[in-house]
Design an enzyme around this catalytic site. Sequence first.
Site, PDB file in Angstrom:
ATOM      1  N   GLN A  33     -33.811  -1.493 -21.138  1.00 49.60           N
ATOM      2  CA  GLN A  33     -32.484  -1.767 -21.684  1.00 49.60           C
ATOM      3  C   GLN A  33     -32.329  -1.268 -23.123  1.00 49.60           C
ATOM      4  OE1 GLN A  33     -32.633  -5.912 -20.735  1.00 49.60           O
ATOM      5  NE2 GLN A  33     -34.535  -6.237 -21.842  1.00 49.60           N
ATOM      6  N   HIS A  64     -30.310 -22.567 -28.136  1.00 52.13           N
ATOM      7  CA  HIS A  64     -31.704 -22.886 -27.789  1.00 52.13           C
ATOM      8  C   HIS A  64     -31.940 -24.395 -27.662  1.00 52.13           C
ATOM      9  CE1 HIS A  64     -32.473 -18.650 -29.320  1.00 52.13           C
ATOM     10  NE2 HIS A  64     -32.773 -18.651 -28.043  1.00 52.13           N
ATOM     11  N   ASP A  88     -36.681 -13.582 -27.382  1.00 60.31           N
ATOM     12  CA  ASP A  88     -36.537 -13.737 -28.837  1.00 60.31           C
ATOM     13  C   ASP A  88     -37.383 -14.888 -29.374  1.00 60.31           C
ATOM     14  OD1 ASP A  88     -34.774 -16.221 -28.606  1.00 60.31           O
ATOM     15  OD2 ASP A  88     -33.560 -14.746 -27.549  1.00 60.31           O
ATOM     16  N   ASP A 139     -41.965  -9.225 -14.211  1.00 61.51           N
ATOM     17  CA  ASP A 139     -40.643  -9.572 -13.704  1.00 61.51           C
ATOM     18  C   ASP A 139     -40.600 -11.041 -13.253  1.00 61.51           C
ATOM     19  OD1 ASP A 139     -38.230  -9.681 -12.492  1.00 61.51           O
ATOM     20  OD2 ASP A 139     -38.572  -8.021 -11.093  1.00 61.51           O
ATOM     21  N   ASP A 158     -33.912 -18.456 -19.275  1.00 59.90           N
ATOM     22  CA  ASP A 158     -33.157 -17.996 -20.452  1.00 59.90           C
ATOM     23  C   ASP A 158     -32.921 -16.496 -20.311  1.00 59.90           C
ATOM     24  OD1 ASP A 158     -32.060 -17.501 -22.877  1.00 59.90           O
ATOM     25  OD2 ASP A 158     -33.863 -17.906 -24.053  1.00 59.90           O
ATOM     26  N   GLY A 159     -32.017 -16.154 -19.400  1.00 55.90           N
ATOM     27  CA  GLY A 159     -31.793 -14.737 -19.106  1.00 55.90           C
ATOM     28  C   GLY A 159     -30.523 -14.205 -19.736  1.00 55.90           C
ATOM     29  N   ASP A 161     -26.745 -11.898 -19.199  1.00 57.10           N
ATOM     30  CA  ASP A 161     -25.653 -11.898 -18.220  1.00 57.10           C
ATOM     31  C   ASP A 161     -26.121 -11.113 -16.995  1.00 57.10           C
ATOM     32  OD1 ASP A 161     -24.175 -13.195 -20.119  1.00 57.10           O
ATOM     33  OD2 ASP A 161     -23.073 -11.433 -20.766  1.00 57.10           O
ATOM     34  N   PRO A 165     -31.515  -5.487 -15.441  1.00 54.24           N
ATOM     35  CA  PRO A 165     -32.638  -6.150 -14.766  1.00 54.24           C
ATOM     36  C   PRO A 165     -32.398  -7.643 -14.537  1.00 54.24           C
ATOM     37  CG  PRO A 165     -33.241  -5.560 -17.038  1.00 54.24           C
ATOM     38  CD  PRO A 165     -31.880  -4.967 -16.771  1.00 54.24           C
TER      39      PRO A 165
HETATM   40  N1  SPD Z   1     -23.739 -13.665 -22.901  1.00 50.01           N
HETATM   41  C1  SPD Z   1     -25.099 -13.703 -23.292  1.00 50.01           C
HETATM   42  C2  SPD Z   1     -25.940 -14.686 -22.558  1.00 50.01           C
HETATM   43  C3  SPD Z   1     -27.365 -14.583 -23.010  1.00 50.01           C
HETATM   44  C4  SPD Z   1     -28.170 -15.787 -22.735  1.00 50.01           C
HETATM   45  N2  SPD Z   1     -29.534 -15.652 -23.187  1.00 50.01           N
HETATM   46  C5  SPD Z   1     -29.683 -15.360 -24.544  1.00 50.01           C
HETATM   47  C6  SPD Z   1     -31.101 -15.333 -24.995  1.00 50.01           C
HETATM   48  C7  SPD Z   1     -31.316 -16.235 -26.147  1.00 50.01           C
HETATM   49  N3  SPD Z   1     -32.666 -16.694 -26.203  1.00 50.01           N
END
Ligand code: SPD
Length: 281
Positions: A33, A64, A88, A139, A158-159, A161, A165
């Site tokens: 990405q 968070h 992060d 993955d 914690d992904g 949108d 991937p």
């Molecule tokens: N629209 C963005 C959604 C992102 C959610 N995860 C963000 C990662 C922060 N640790």
Amino acid sequence: MNQPLWFDEVYEDNSRLGLKVKRILFEGRSQFQQIDVLDTAAYGRVLAIDKIFMTSERDEHFYHEMIVHPALTTAENIKRVLVIGGGDGGTVREVLSYPDVEHVTMVEIDRKVVEISKQFLPSIGTAWDDPRLNIQFRDGIDYAKNPASPLFDVILLDGCDPVGPAKGLFSQAFYEGCARLLTKGGVFALQSESPFLMQHIFLEIQQTLSRIFTHALPYFGSVPIYNSGIWSWTYASQSTTPHEPDMDRVRLQEARCKYYNRDIHRAAFAMPNDLKKLLTG
Ligand code: SPD
């Protein structure tokens, strides 16, 4: 005169959220990405992936603290925690603030996100050196489906949108994999998009999780840097009775969090009328 530089997150060509950029700290592509780190006037340092804002120095606590504490204060046990994504470092930092957590596995597909976050966002990832943390660069979808993966008391997703991937992180097969990896009394919590601007995705997540878990309860809050501001997470478990917060754990977090407390926890689960109608008919 130089024009000021703006960085926009555009949603479906219909809305955009723009930040004025003081300096670009990093821009590049990983194997998966596009990654940008910007120094902005309003939010401090900001991480964007595929031109979508992920987190910022100034507002990261809204997200968070809310992805972690409703689950970690209520799960029966919190010894073993799995974080999928979260490159992060903000989510694992919050998880590792509990002394009762003995082991955290973080499964992040993109090593580069972790490297860049360590370098440019050190105030967010403050727990990288915690000996309880084990990072696996692979993955999360395969990890959840793998019958050899161990069980966890809490799983946090914690992904991003559902683009690139991250798309498979919104599928029924993936959620079923997560359900299989939970111990009895365990909790699965995930970010579930904007209930306003991305309402169709939000609703689909709720419907899919309700087919798999005894409880799938959305909860709400604000994340100023996300398009539309209002955000949702979802709390899912197989328990027959809803989990009550462990007050010792809540007090621990009230003493250190900027946002989370017992009132926020309770109020976050209040359901707006329009969503109640859409979800319960
Ligand atoms: N629209 C963005 C959604 C992102 C959610 N995860 C963000 C990662 C922060 N640790």
